[in-house]
Design an enzyme around this catalytic site. Structure first.
Site, PDB file in Angstrom:
ATOM      1  N   ALA A 128      38.196  91.804  53.713  1.00 48.91           N
ATOM      2  CA  ALA A 128      38.078  90.496  54.376  1.00 48.91           C
ATOM      3  C   ALA A 128      36.677  90.160  54.890  1.00 48.91           C
ATOM      4  O   ALA A 128      36.493  89.184  55.600  1.00 48.91           O
ATOM      5  CB  ALA A 128      39.100  90.360  55.507  1.00 48.91           C
ATOM      6  N   HIS A 131      30.336  89.347  53.549  1.00 49.78           N
ATOM      7  CA  HIS A 131      29.113  90.141  53.680  1.00 49.78           C
ATOM      8  C   HIS A 131      27.876  89.243  53.752  1.00 49.78           C
ATOM      9  O   HIS A 131      27.843  88.173  53.166  1.00 49.78           O
ATOM     10  CB  HIS A 131      28.957  91.073  52.473  1.00 49.78           C
ATOM     11  CG  HIS A 131      30.012  92.121  52.380  1.00 49.78           C
ATOM     12  ND1 HIS A 131      29.995  93.260  53.140  1.00 49.78           N
ATOM     13  CD2 HIS A 131      31.130  92.194  51.622  1.00 49.78           C
ATOM     14  CE1 HIS A 131      31.060  93.993  52.851  1.00 49.78           C
ATOM     15  NE2 HIS A 131      31.769  93.374  51.931  1.00 49.78           N
ATOM     16  N   VAL A 268      47.736  84.010  30.100  1.00 45.91           N
ATOM     17  CA  VAL A 268      46.975  83.605  28.923  1.00 45.91           C
ATOM     18  C   VAL A 268      47.139  84.695  27.868  1.00 45.91           C
ATOM     19  O   VAL A 268      46.963  85.875  28.145  1.00 45.91           O
ATOM     20  CB  VAL A 268      45.488  83.416  29.276  1.00 45.91           C
ATOM     21  CG1 VAL A 268      44.657  83.197  28.012  1.00 45.91           C
ATOM     22  CG2 VAL A 268      45.323  82.255  30.237  1.00 45.91           C
ATOM     23  N   ARG A 410      38.881  96.871  42.102  1.00 48.79           N
ATOM     24  CA  ARG A 410      37.645  96.143  41.842  1.00 48.79           C
ATOM     25  C   ARG A 410      37.464  95.957  40.337  1.00 48.79           C
ATOM     26  O   ARG A 410      37.641  96.909  39.578  1.00 48.79           O
ATOM     27  CB  ARG A 410      36.445  96.902  42.387  1.00 48.79           C
ATOM     28  CG  ARG A 410      36.510  97.224  43.874  1.00 48.79           C
ATOM     29  CD  ARG A 410      35.358  98.163  44.217  1.00 48.79           C
ATOM     30  NE  ARG A 410      35.291  98.476  45.637  1.00 48.79           N
ATOM     31  CZ  ARG A 410      35.930  99.501  46.213  1.00 48.79           C
ATOM     32  NH1 ARG A 410      36.703 100.285  45.500  1.00 48.79           N
ATOM     33  NH2 ARG A 410      35.784  99.736  47.503  1.00 48.79           N
ATOM     34  N   SER A 437      32.985  93.484  45.157  1.00 50.88           N
ATOM     35  CA  SER A 437      32.308  93.193  46.414  1.00 50.88           C
ATOM     36  C   SER A 437      30.835  92.897  46.122  1.00 50.88           C
ATOM     37  O   SER A 437      30.236  93.604  45.310  1.00 50.88           O
ATOM     38  CB  SER A 437      32.410  94.393  47.344  1.00 50.88           C
ATOM     39  OG  SER A 437      31.751  94.121  48.545  1.00 50.88           O
ATOM     40  N   CYS A 502      57.358  89.848  65.577  1.00 50.46           N
ATOM     41  CA  CYS A 502      56.072  90.536  65.766  1.00 50.46           C
ATOM     42  C   CYS A 502      54.904  89.552  65.728  1.00 50.46           C
ATOM     43  O   CYS A 502      53.944  89.696  66.455  1.00 50.46           O
ATOM     44  CB  CYS A 502      55.871  91.606  64.702  1.00 50.46           C
ATOM     45  SG  CYS A 502      57.202  92.806  64.593  1.00 50.46           S
ATOM     46  N   CYS A 537      56.702  95.643  62.640  1.00 47.98           N
ATOM     47  CA  CYS A 537      57.971  96.079  62.050  1.00 47.98           C
ATOM     48  C   CYS A 537      57.984  95.851  60.551  1.00 47.98           C
ATOM     49  O   CYS A 537      58.929  96.227  59.863  1.00 47.98           O
ATOM     50  CB  CYS A 537      59.165  95.434  62.737  1.00 47.98           C
ATOM     51  SG  CYS A 537      59.732  93.884  62.034  1.00 47.98           S
ATOM     52  N   CYS A 542      62.651  90.267  60.110  1.00 48.10           N
ATOM     53  CA  CYS A 542      62.628  88.882  59.626  1.00 48.10           C
ATOM     54  C   CYS A 542      63.010  88.740  58.165  1.00 48.10           C
ATOM     55  O   CYS A 542      63.351  87.651  57.723  1.00 48.10           O
ATOM     56  CB  CYS A 542      61.283  88.222  59.912  1.00 48.10           C
ATOM     57  SG  CYS A 542      59.909  88.909  58.969  1.00 48.10           S
TER      58      CYS A 542
END
Lengths: 586, 428
Positions: A128, A131, A268, A410, A437, A502, A537, A542
């Site tokens: 996430a 950079h 594809v 990657r 990355s 949660c 959890c 849920c």
């Protein structure tokens, strides 16, 4: 360098490593390898050695090895299903950024994605980080696009209404940073404290990003849990963090709003070529006539290029595993941090301990070559490796608060840089490959670059006045204050029913996700949009509720609800379904 | 000075004596008892009262409280009926968002929007949740078909959906054992139950009735070392473990299956307790309580699995009544908080609840504790300083089975030091 010169260098590498039976061809600075090697490791080694030779554009590694997994190409549907000016293959952050950028112009764009949602590959399983580019090799394409792209995030996030934070990154130097060098400790300390930080600052200046020196006192004051062995740090304050799948979904939604068509669950199977130019894209859901194809297929970029006869690289998958911790540790660190080790592994920034926009701290990712493109398993060794690598940074971190772990793959090429250019072989085929990355950070800049390439290749791009850059904010109950919550529930009582305890996700938000512009039709798709099931959890409470709402809103029978697309049915049928005719449940 | 206070006048403001949070067996019993002497509001986030009991359709409840074997729904219905007949204000599908130290509760539901309840006492009875696959670091992919035992129980018994055909169960906690039998009764196949510890995690009666009677093998000192399958579970790898619970190389076995069910422990759900700032016990993962189930904040009580995980709902009902009674009492007259005797987990004891003894209201006090390792012929010894005040020889003690000791008022009144030590000595 001429192709002849490259050939000589390649031959030298092969001879030195005593590889036999390898046939080498060089064309337009792309190296094509044919023949046989004895293992996957050899396959990777030879590809990487050749990829490291200067001035090589790409390595197409067709070497066979025992145990190679060959995927059968699916049968497509050759019937024409539509036409477009541009077809984008792949709905990751790269494909969706390009789609959204192209939606500013008067062109018909179709994006095809093989999974049931966007952001299902490496996009959803990275750490996430937006950079800043400080960790990239200066002068590479990925470094340039990363620096440019990461500055674009502030405005983009605002337009798309996605939480984004310039969290900053601390690159920490400790007494162990130079331990691999086996030099006296006093010397290692001196270099770590007095030399390396200045090199990093200079490098920041050179590539145009702010870098600050942080001395030990300041570091310990601001990050009180950092190891006592820390000597100094450099901070890269423009480092950002965003939720990569939430961002990608937002890009896709905004692109949809501006006329881009998304074909999900669509694989594809062929790209047809006529007179050396792209003619059509054949998918499992019909054939789309088009003159331009953007190959943003990530791990499958080489296979898609092959379909068009335009292959100039081979993707060698590299796995990265990450651990995610409970939100209650959200304030344990203020900035992302990594431990600088010198010398460091090639093409790997080393991972670290990262903050997220949702307060879950992440540890990782690891790096390992991985023969199977879809092998997202996390092994016991991966987990051990993560603890071992990052515990030296935060020795007292309560590691038992792991709430989940995941791995992303990657899509690296052997040249270990982005491969973004128009094919020299097939007109209209644009490579956007080798995006690893910092692909997330670079995505907005990649999109800009692709638009320029398309213009150069002869696509007329006229601004569309009606382009709306703004995406409506999705309702996020837990972020509202009490008054807003009250008003919301008055308008729609479903926002008063909390389904995921949660993460405090309401029924209203789940229904919103199901009926959004890019409808969420599986449990994971709902999770990525609402965070239902992402808490401690992990969906234990849920899941039955989410399934029930999804079934009610879409008419899909409960027993047919999927976790994440084809083959992922959560249940085998109604209760008693395994008991045969004698017990029909009545 | 506006800001947060400002919010209050826009909400539905209510006042009451006692607010009970959580409508499972603990909350129901506490609310009922409290309502004898106070005005009570009961908040439940689920659609129905009863907590986990409505999905526990097997027998085995009420042996102690009702002196007969009831199913979960029967047990809970007794309390639900009584609550419905009382003047307790029940709000279901209502989730508490926050509580402050002044006992102001903010909650939400569809009908009323945001509710604000100013209450004089609170009983926390939020129960527990299941430990997940990630918390025990099971390696592998993340496909469909990995469920906790309780979730699979709910899916079958409440929602009427079958989660898989061929099951492997990791962990021999009670819910896992119960579910092994349930899967068989539903026409599923259970390859086996795998337990990392050298002894089972669930009650002996469940091992006999749920596994032995159905020829389901139990593999002790085994664990799952890999989950295989990209979209749906295709199988798991199991392996033997050594004494330090590390998988032994060479003992791996791949089992094709489409469902992995985890019964690897329960964790008290204390997000609200932590948010209020109650003192917590790291060994129970619950708030520290005294013998009246009062927490470190006066007027805030806790009972049931939120305090520590119980084996039997009967025990929950008993302590819940104590909590409810004293919550009501607190509203009228406050509770004595001066004397403070600490209970200490000594030899072979994992934890002791209550962690403190404080008042003199109760005729007797029950100490609940768990041993760390299984012993035959061990002796429970409770001492205060040098003086042994209680001694009992046990036929067998084991970690899954809670030990109870009742201390009379006379014994307690005679204590001279402020520390009670619980040891389980000797045995084999």
């Amino acid at each position: 360098m001429s192709d002849g010169g490259i050939l000589r260098k390649v031959d030298k590498v092969i001879r030195k490593k005593r590889f036999e039976n390898i046939d080498v061809k060089v064309e337009d600075s792309v190296v094509y390898l044919n023949g046989k090697v004895s293992s996957w490791d050899d396959f990777v080694e030879i590809g990487s050695l050749i990829g490291a030779i200067k001035n090589i554009r790409g390595v197409v590694n067709r070497l066979e090895y025992p145990g190679e997994i060959r995927r059968e190409r699916k049968k497509g549907n050759r019937e024409k299903s539509g036409e477009a000016d541009v077809v984008i293959i792949g709905g990751g952050v790269t494909g969706c950024s390009i789609a959204r950028e192209l939606s500013k112009y008067k062109v018909k764009v179709i994006l095809v994605e093989k999974e049931d949602d966007v952001a299902c590959g490496a996009t959803k399983a990275n750490n996430a980080m937006v950079h800043s580019g400080i960790g990239e090799k200066v002068g590479t394409l990925k470094q340039k696009l990363c620096v440019k792209g990461h500055f674009m995030y502030g405005e983009l996030a605002k337009e798309l209404n996605v939480p984004f934070k310039r969290c900053g990154m601390l690159i920490i130097l400790t007494k162990d940073s130079l331990s691999k060098l086996k030099i006296p400790q006093f010397l290692a300390n001196f270099i770590a404290k007095r030399i390396i930080p200045f090199i990093v600052v200079r490098r920041g200046k050179k590539i145009g990003i702010p870098i600050k020196l942080v001395d030990r006192e300041e570091l310990m004051e601001k990050e009180r849990y950092v190891t006592e062995r820390a000597l100094a740090a450099v901070s890269s304050p423009s480092y950002g963090v965003i939720c990569p799948y939430f961002f990608t979904i937002a890009l896709a939604e905004n692109a949809t709003d501006n006329g881009v068509e998304f074909m999900l669950d669509t694989e594809v199977v062929d790209v047809t070529v006529e007179n050396d130019g792209v003619k059509s894209v054949v998918t499992t859901k019909g054939t789309i006539d088009t003159r331009f194809v953007i190959n943003a297929a990530g791990l499958y970029a080489d296979e898609v290029a092959e379909m068009a006869g335009a292959r100039e690289y081979t993707i060698h998958p590299k796995k990265g595993a990450t651990l995610l911790f409970d939100k209650e540790l959200g304030n344990y660190i203020n900035r992302s941090m990594s431990l600088l080790r010198f010398p460091r592994a090639e093409h790997y920034k080393g991972g670290g301990i990262m903050v997220t926009v949702d307060s879950n701290i992440q540890w990782g990712p690891t790096i390992a070559e991985c023969p199977e493109k879809e092998d997202t398993s996390v092994t016991a060794e991966d987990i051990e490796k993560i603890f071992e690598s990052y515990t030296p940074l935060l020795p007292d971190f309560p590691k038992k608060s792991v709430i989940t772990y995941f791995a992303g793959i990657r899509a690296s090429t052997f040249t270990e840089d982005f491969f973004i250019e128009a094919s020299k072989k097939v007109k209209g085929f644009i490579h956007v490959a080798g995006i690893q990355s910092p692909g997330l950070a670079a995505a907005p800049a990649v999109a800009d670059m692709v638009v320029d390439i398309l213009k150069n290749e002869g696509l007329t791009l006229k601004q569309r006045e009606s382009f709306n850059p703004y995406r409506d904010k999705t309702t996020i109950f837990r972020d509202l204050d009490i008054k807003e919550k009250k008003r919301l529930i008055e308008k729609n009582p479903r926002y008063g029913k909390i389904m995921c305890r949660c993460e405090q996700v309401t029924e209203g938000e789940i229904v919103d996700a199901i009926h959004s512009k890019l409808p969420a039709l599986s449990v994971d798709a709902i999770k990525r949009r609402t965070r239902a099931g992402m808490g401690r959890c992990q969906g234990g409470f849920c899941l039955p509720h989410v399934v029930e709402i999804l079934s009610r809103e879409t008419g899909i029978p409960i027993e047919k609800i999927q976790k994440n697309g084809k083959g992922s049915n959560l249940f085998v049928g109604k209760a008693k379904c395994l008991l045969g005719d004698k017990h029909d449940g009545n | 000075m506006w800001g947060k206070q400002n919010a209050y006048w826009v909400t539905n403001m209510m006042e009451t004596d006692v607010t009970v949070i959580g409508g499972g067996p603990a909350g129901l019993a506490a609310a009922l008892k409290a309502s004898e002497n106070a005005q009570v509001i009961l908040l439940e986030r689920g659609r129905e009262l009863g907590g986990i009991l409505p999905q526990c359709i097997h027998q085995g409840f009420g042996n102690f409280v009702f002196k007969k074997m009831l199913t979960g729904p029967e047990f809970s219905q007794y309390f639900i009926d009584k609550v419905r007949q009382s003047d307790i204000v029940v709000k279901t599908e209502t989730t508490v968002l926050e509580i402050d130290k002044n006992k102001r509760i903010i909650a939400t539901n569809s009908a009323e929007g945001i509710l604000e309840i100013q209450t004089k006492a609170i009983v926390l009875s939020m129960g527990c949740r299941e430990r997940t696959r990630s918390q025990i670091l099971v390696p592998g992919t993340r496909p469909a078909g990995v469920y906790t035992a309780g979730t699979s129980q709910r899916l079958i018994n409440i929602d009427g959906i079958m989660p898989g055909k061929k099951f492997v169960i990791l962990g021999s906690g009670d819910v896992g054992l119960i579910m092994a039998r349930r899967f068989i009764l539903e026409g599923g196949e259970v390859e086996g139950v795998y337990e990392i510890m050298p002894q089972p995690g669930g009650l002996t009666r469940n091992i006999v009735q749920c596994l032995d009677d159905y020829n389901i093998p139990l593999f002790l000192s085994h664990t799952v070392t890999d989950i295989v399958g990209r979209k749906r579970v295709e199988g798991v790898t199991v392996a033997k473990v050594d004494e330090s619970m590390k998988p032994l190389v060479g003992t791996e076995r791949f089992i094709p299956c489409d469902c992995l069910v985890l019964a690897v422990g329960l964790i008290p759900e204390n997000e609200l307790s932590k948010q209020i700032g109650l003192d917590m016990d790291g060994r129970t993962d619950g708030p520290v309580v005294d013998e009246r189930m009062e927490t470190s904040v006066s007027g805030i009580f806790a009972c049931g699995n939120v305090v520590h995980v119980h084996d039997l709902v009967d025990d929950v009902a008993v302590v819940a009544e104590i909590a409810g009674e004293h919550a009501a009492k607190y509203v009228r007259e406050n509770l004595e908080r001066r004397g403070k005797i600490r209970t200490v987990a000594g030899e072979n004891v994992g934890y002791v609840v209550p962690q403190f003894l404080r008042g003199k209201e109760l005729d007797s006090v029950t100490l609940y504790f768990r041993v760390l390792s299984e012993k035959r012929g061990a002796t429970v010894i409770i001492s205060c300083g040098e003086k042994t005040i209680f001694e009992r020889k046990e036929k067998i003690v084991k970690p899954p089975e809670m030990v109870k000791v009742i201390l009379s008022r006379e014994v307690l009144n005679a204590l001279v030091q402020n520390e009670l030590r619980v040891d389980v000595r000797g045995g084999k």
